[in-house]
Design an enzyme around this catalytic site. Structure first.
Site, PDB file in Angstrom:
ATOM      1  N   GLY A 268       0.833  -1.199   0.000  1.00  0.00           N
ATOM      2  CA  GLY A 268       0.000   0.000   0.000  1.00  0.00           C
ATOM      3  C   GLY A 268       0.865   1.245   0.000  1.00  0.00           C
ATOM      4  N   GLU A 271       7.668   3.237   3.835  1.00  0.00           N
ATOM      5  CA  GLU A 271       8.179   4.321   4.674  1.00  0.00           C
ATOM      6  C   GLU A 271       9.635   4.700   4.418  1.00  0.00           C
ATOM      7  OE1 GLU A 271       7.437   1.198   5.644  1.00  0.00           O
ATOM      8  OE2 GLU A 271       8.720   0.504   7.274  1.00  0.00           O
ATOM      9  N   GLU A 305       2.778   5.777   7.652  1.00  0.00           N
ATOM     10  CA  GLU A 305       4.141   5.905   7.113  1.00  0.00           C
ATOM     11  C   GLU A 305       4.907   7.012   7.829  1.00  0.00           C
ATOM     12  OE1 GLU A 305       4.796   3.371   5.549  1.00  0.00           O
ATOM     13  OE2 GLU A 305       2.769   2.801   4.908  1.00  0.00           O
TER      14      GLU A 305
HETATM   15  N1  BES Z   1       6.504  -1.242   5.570  1.00  0.00           N
HETATM   16  C1  BES Z   1       5.224  -1.415   4.973  1.00  0.00           C
HETATM   17  C2  BES Z   1       5.276  -1.734   3.513  1.00  0.00           C
HETATM   18  C3  BES Z   1       5.603  -3.167   3.197  1.00  0.00           C
HETATM   19  C4  BES Z   1       4.635  -4.134   3.312  1.00  0.00           C
HETATM   20  C5  BES Z   1       6.855  -3.542   2.777  1.00  0.00           C
HETATM   21  C6  BES Z   1       4.927  -5.446   3.014  1.00  0.00           C
HETATM   22  C7  BES Z   1       7.162  -4.846   2.492  1.00  0.00           C
HETATM   23  C8  BES Z   1       6.196  -5.808   2.600  1.00  0.00           C
HETATM   24  C9  BES Z   1       4.370  -0.168   5.143  1.00  0.00           C
HETATM   25  O1  BES Z   1       4.698   0.649   6.204  1.00  0.00           O
HETATM   26  C10 BES Z   1       2.972  -0.624   5.389  1.00  0.00           C
HETATM   27  O2  BES Z   1       2.719  -1.151   6.441  1.00  0.00           O
HETATM   28  N2  BES Z   1       2.105  -0.446   4.420  1.00  0.00           N
HETATM   29  C11 BES Z   1       0.748  -0.914   4.511  1.00  0.00           C
HETATM   30  C12 BES Z   1      -0.220   0.213   4.589  1.00  0.00           C
HETATM   31  C13 BES Z   1      -0.478   0.567   5.993  1.00  0.00           C
HETATM   32  C14 BES Z   1      -1.334   1.779   6.132  1.00  0.00           C
HETATM   33  C15 BES Z   1      -1.134  -0.569   6.756  1.00  0.00           C
HETATM   34  C16 BES Z   1       0.493  -1.725   3.280  1.00  0.00           C
HETATM   35  O3  BES Z   1       1.316  -1.694   2.388  1.00  0.00           O
HETATM   36  O4  BES Z   1      -0.527  -2.400   3.235  1.00  0.00           O
HETATM   37 ZN    ZN Z   2       4.048  -0.087   8.038  1.00  0.00          ZN
END
Ligand code: BES
Ligand code: ZN
Length: 850
Positions: A268, A271, A305
């Site tokens: 989604g 960060e 983020e």
């Molecule tokens: N660090 C994650 C992104 C991520 C997710 C990287 C899976 C590698 C594998 C980011 O901070 C995150 O948690 N994104 C969420 C959205 C959030 C608002 C829950 C996501 O990607 O769903």
């Molecule tokens: Zn996250």
């Protein structure tokens, strides 16, 4: 373990600073790079072991004293994703410069340094190159020490075509012609950070004017077609940054934050320090044409983020087993910030269904503890799940409520200050919170974080003895489980004339007895609704709860609804007892409580035969129609967000599950007017109306939806109509949908999600599963493997003989490393639902009708 260890790098060489330079070639889908890494050799060695995958290291040299230079022989260990540099002689301990040249491909694979292509509104083709390094794909961008505790500073330079924007973690410090007509853009040195946070972005972006929050410049970047959709993002990026600086009492560790919308994005949002990247629909939004939930999503993702800039970027888990220190915190903080900025949203209640989902997965034998050993990269990837995010976020909320918000905040501030620029284990967090609170945080929290599952708290009222008896047992849908939790209980005791008294007690393995006043009207365990556990009441207490429920908060009511149905699924409560609660729903006013019921009715609808479904339809209409009559189809002036969300939910329930003809007719008529631009539907209601129409649509509607998808003027509309095509019910229209979903018209990031929707549609699942089996290998080649989890999840609700066994057989025969646990969980959900179906066979109609 030995096998896992082979993935870890030796600590004999440690990087301090990376000077990285990149030349992405967007027309050739390649990039070349050059690095100068300042390293410490701590131990005399002849070999350096680094991470590298999918890149070629063309040369590696080491500068010694007196201008002597060594050249390494480079060998690749593909399975371990490592590059070994072997020097012609031993390298003594000391500080050195390691110089490397390397090249790699820009593929459309949504990981590492990757390429995105998108057609602009004017028909031109845009090419963007950007990075996604978490968890373990920085090694696809440059050779380095790609483990989170090898923190180093980064100075990055990008050379790009003139006319393109280049962004990275640091502030731009120079931008010059490189002598060949390209721009050489250099960025300021970062704070010490982990490799998974490195960001490179190149493309035709439009940036908002920077707005200063204290000393930090905040901008939003989007492609030109969508550049008018940045105002909510800009405002929220500023507000959440301000919020967290104050909450943590620590200034943001950098000079700028860019929030960048990338047209193809696996997760989604991500960060990256100072250069946060997003899916377009998680950042860009038209405020006038979006629903409350869509706006909440944008704000909470940005908050999430932004919270990571401290939790994750400034202070980082030592290893991926501690991922919850990043993600559970960001989830908790996102809600805290959204609640502060938009109290009218009541986001803690809206988190209720997310928490309920965590409780459901954590009630499986195939669950895992929040903290969990991680070896190879596929296991790191598998940590990004509902247990890390939602269970983790929920137990932090419970802890915050237990310690008190202010003590919790100070403990967090203490932890961040002590460990800034460093790496931590969970124990470091407990130390800080214990120092601040004087409470036994570690003993309480270990039972929730290192132990899987959660308890069911059983309460019984001995009226004669005027005593309440309370004890815990592990909750599990199937079979039995073990465990003892330290449960900070909050028990509400209802007294005459609407008063209630709260009692707080820590429940451990010993049953508890508590005297109750004679005039007790009800007992509500988990008052406030923060605890991560379920409650089972004896019959007398349950009767009184049903009578007293209007006095409870929405989150408390949601807990009652969720716990009751979970007990039904676990064969611990007859369905008719849960249905007694459902019958009170015409008086229910909260959208999130309704959405819990919606979910439960969906389960009954999926498992039942035709008669049962007719009963579910009639029941849905019976409980929801009176409420819609009262609310009316159209919002009244001054109505708050929750009222508007409630209306949307009731319309959806009536039109989709209830198949109410008048609601369907209304929906069709209104959507026709909306498409004809004669009468726009309020954005509050549009998502519900689109779903209702999809569930009762014909070929003409298919064409209309397709057209809306293609012509969408914002990312929300685009996904709305794309996904709604999965809800159609006639086989020939489903087939058209499935053809579309596999075509290049659908973005890679959306393909699996869309097919997953079709698989959740009981009218489409047979056809969709045929496609899944036939295209499995193609999907594995095309989509990030982690996304395959969405194909697997709907299997949990497939209960019909034949297809059910087939799906299980298939995933047994086609394991995917990153998705192994989700496969086991889907299978277990399927068993739970099939057993429920067997128990209820031929009885649903009778129970709902009684
Ligand atoms: N660090 C994650 C992104 C991520 C997710 C990287 C899976 C590698 C594998 C980011 O901070 C995150 O948690 N994104 C969420 C959205 C959030 C608002 C829950 C996501 O990607 O769903
Ligand atoms: Zn996250």
């Amino acid at each position: 373990m030995a096998e896992s260890l082979s993935y870890r790098l030796p600590r004999s060489v440690v990087p301090h600073h990376y000077h990285l330079e990149f030349w992405p070639d967007l027309s050739q889908d390649r990039f070349s790079g050059k690095s100068d890494v300042t390293i410490d050799v701590v131990e005399r060695v002849q070999e350096f072991v680094l991470n590298g995958a999918g890149i070629e290291v063309d040369s590696a040299t080491l500068e010694l004293a007196q201008g002597r230079v060594l050249s390494a022989e480079v060998t690749y260990h593909a399975a371990e994703e490592q590059v070994v540099l072997t020097w012609p002689e031993f390298v003594e301990s000391g500080t050195y410069h390691l110089l490397m040249n390397f090249t790699g491909a820009l593929a459309e694979d949504l990981r590492g340094f990757y390429r995105t292509t998108v057609t602009a509104a004017d028909g031109s083709r845009l090419v963007i190159a950007s990075t996604q390094c978490e968890s373990t794909d920085a090694r696809r961008v440059f050779p380095g020490w790609d483990e989170p505790d090898f923190k180093a500073t980064f100075s990055i330079t990008l050379t790009v075509d003139a006319g393109l924007t280049a962004l990275s973690n640091g502030q731009e410090i120079s931008n010059v012609d490189d002598g060949t007509g390209k721009r050489r853009v250099s960025f300021a040195k970062t704070i010490p950070m982990s490799t998974y946070l490195v960001a490179l972005v190149v493309g035709p972006f439009v940036l908002t004017e920077p707005v200063m929050v204290d000393k930090v410049a905040v901008r939003i970047a989007a492609r030109a077609d969508l550049a008018h959709l940045t105002d909510l993002a800009q405002e929220s990026a500023e507000a959440t940054l301000r919020f967290f600086q104050e909450y943590f009492g620590i200034a943001y560790p950098g000079e700028k934050i860019d929030h960048v919308a990338i047209p193809e994005f696996a997760a989604g949002a991500m960060e990256n320090l100072g250069c946060v990247t997003y899916r377009e629909n998680a950042l860009l939004i038209d405020r006038q044409r979006s629903s409350p939930m869509e706006q909440m999503r944008v704000v909470t993702v940005i908050a999430h983020e932004t919270a990571h800039m401290w939790f994750g970027d400034l202070v980082t888990m030592r290893w991926w087993n501690g991922l919850w220190l990043n993600e559970a915190f960001a989830t908790f903080m996102e809600l805290l910030a959204a609640d502060a900025l938009h109290p009218e949203w009541d986001v803690w209640t809206t988190f209720g269904p997310g928490r309920a989902y965590a409780l459901s997965v954590d009630g499986l034998a195939s669950t895992r503890p929040i903290e969990f050993p991680v070896g190879p990269p596929s296991e790191a990837a598998a940590m990004f799940d509902v247990l890390t995010y939602e269970k983790g976020g929920a137990v932090l909320r419970a802890l915050e409520q237990y310690l008190g918000p202010e003590v919790f905040r100070r403990g967090i501030g203490r932890y961040l200050k002590k460990h800034r620029y460093g790496n931590t284990e969970t124990a470091d967090l407990w130390d800080a919170l214990e120092e601040e609170s004087g409470q036994p945080v570690r003993t309480v929290m270990d039972s929730w974080v290192v132990q899987r599952g959660y308890p069911m708290v059983r309460v019984a009222w001995d009226k004669q003895a005027k005593i309440l008896r309370v004890h815990q047992e592990p909750f599990r849908y199937l079979g039995s489980a073990e465990g003892i939790w330290r449960i900070p209980l909050v028990i509400g005791i209802g007294r005459p004339s609407g008063q209630s008294e709260s009692r707080r007690v820590l429940l451990d393995e010993n049953p508890l007895e508590m005297s109750l006043p004679e005039d007790t009207e009800y007992v509500l365990v988990n008052q406030g609704g923060w605890g991560f556990y379920r409650v089972a009441y004896d019959r007398a207490l349950w009767d009184r709860l049903l009578a007293g429920r209007s006095q409870f908060s929405a989150l408390e009511r949601l807990g009652l609804v969720d716990d009751a149905f979970a007990a039904v699924l676990a064969d611990q409560l007859p369905l008719d007892q849960a249905v007694r609660l459902w019958r009170t729903f015409p008086g229910e006013t909260d959208p999130d409580v309704w959405s819990a019921l919606y979910r439960q009715l969906t389960v009954l609808n999926q498992i039942g035969d035709e008669d049962d479904r007719a009963a579910v339809r009639a029941f849905s209409v019976k409980i929801a129609a009176p409420l819609l009559n009262e609310l009316g189809f159209d919002a009244k002036a001054g109505e708050n967000v929750r009222k508007r969300r409630l209306r949307a939910l009731v319309v959806r329930l009536l039109g989709v599950i209830g198949e109410d003809p008048s609601v369907r007719e209304q929906a069709h008529q209104r959507l026709r007017g909306h498409f004809a631009k004669s009468e726009a539907i309020s954005p509050d209601l549009l998502p519900a109306i689109v779903e209702v129409v999809a569930a009762s649509a014909d070929a003409k509607d298919w064409e209309n939806f397709y057209h809306q998808f293609k012509a969408a003027s914002n990312p929300q509309d685009e996904t709305r109509y794309l996904y709604a095509l999965a809800e159609f019910r006639q086989p020939e229209l489903i087939q058209r949908t499935l053809d579309l979903y596999q075509s290049p018209e659908v973005k890679i990031q959306d393909g699996i999600l869309a097919i997953s929707r079709a698989l959740s549609n009981r009218y489409a699942r047979q056809l969709t599963w045929d496609l899944v089996e036939a295209s499995w290998q193609k999907f594995l080649d095309k989509y990030p493997h982690q996304m395959m989890q969405y194909l697997v999840q709907p299997i949990g609700l497939i209960t019909e003989d034949g297809l059910a066994e087939r799906t299980v057989q298939w995933i047994d025969d086609h394991p995917i490393e990153e998705v192994g646990r989700q496969m086991a969980q889907a299978k277990e959900f399927q068993t739970i639902h099939r057993q429920l179906a067997k128990r209820l066979k031929g009885r649903i109609a009778e129970i709902l009708d009684a």
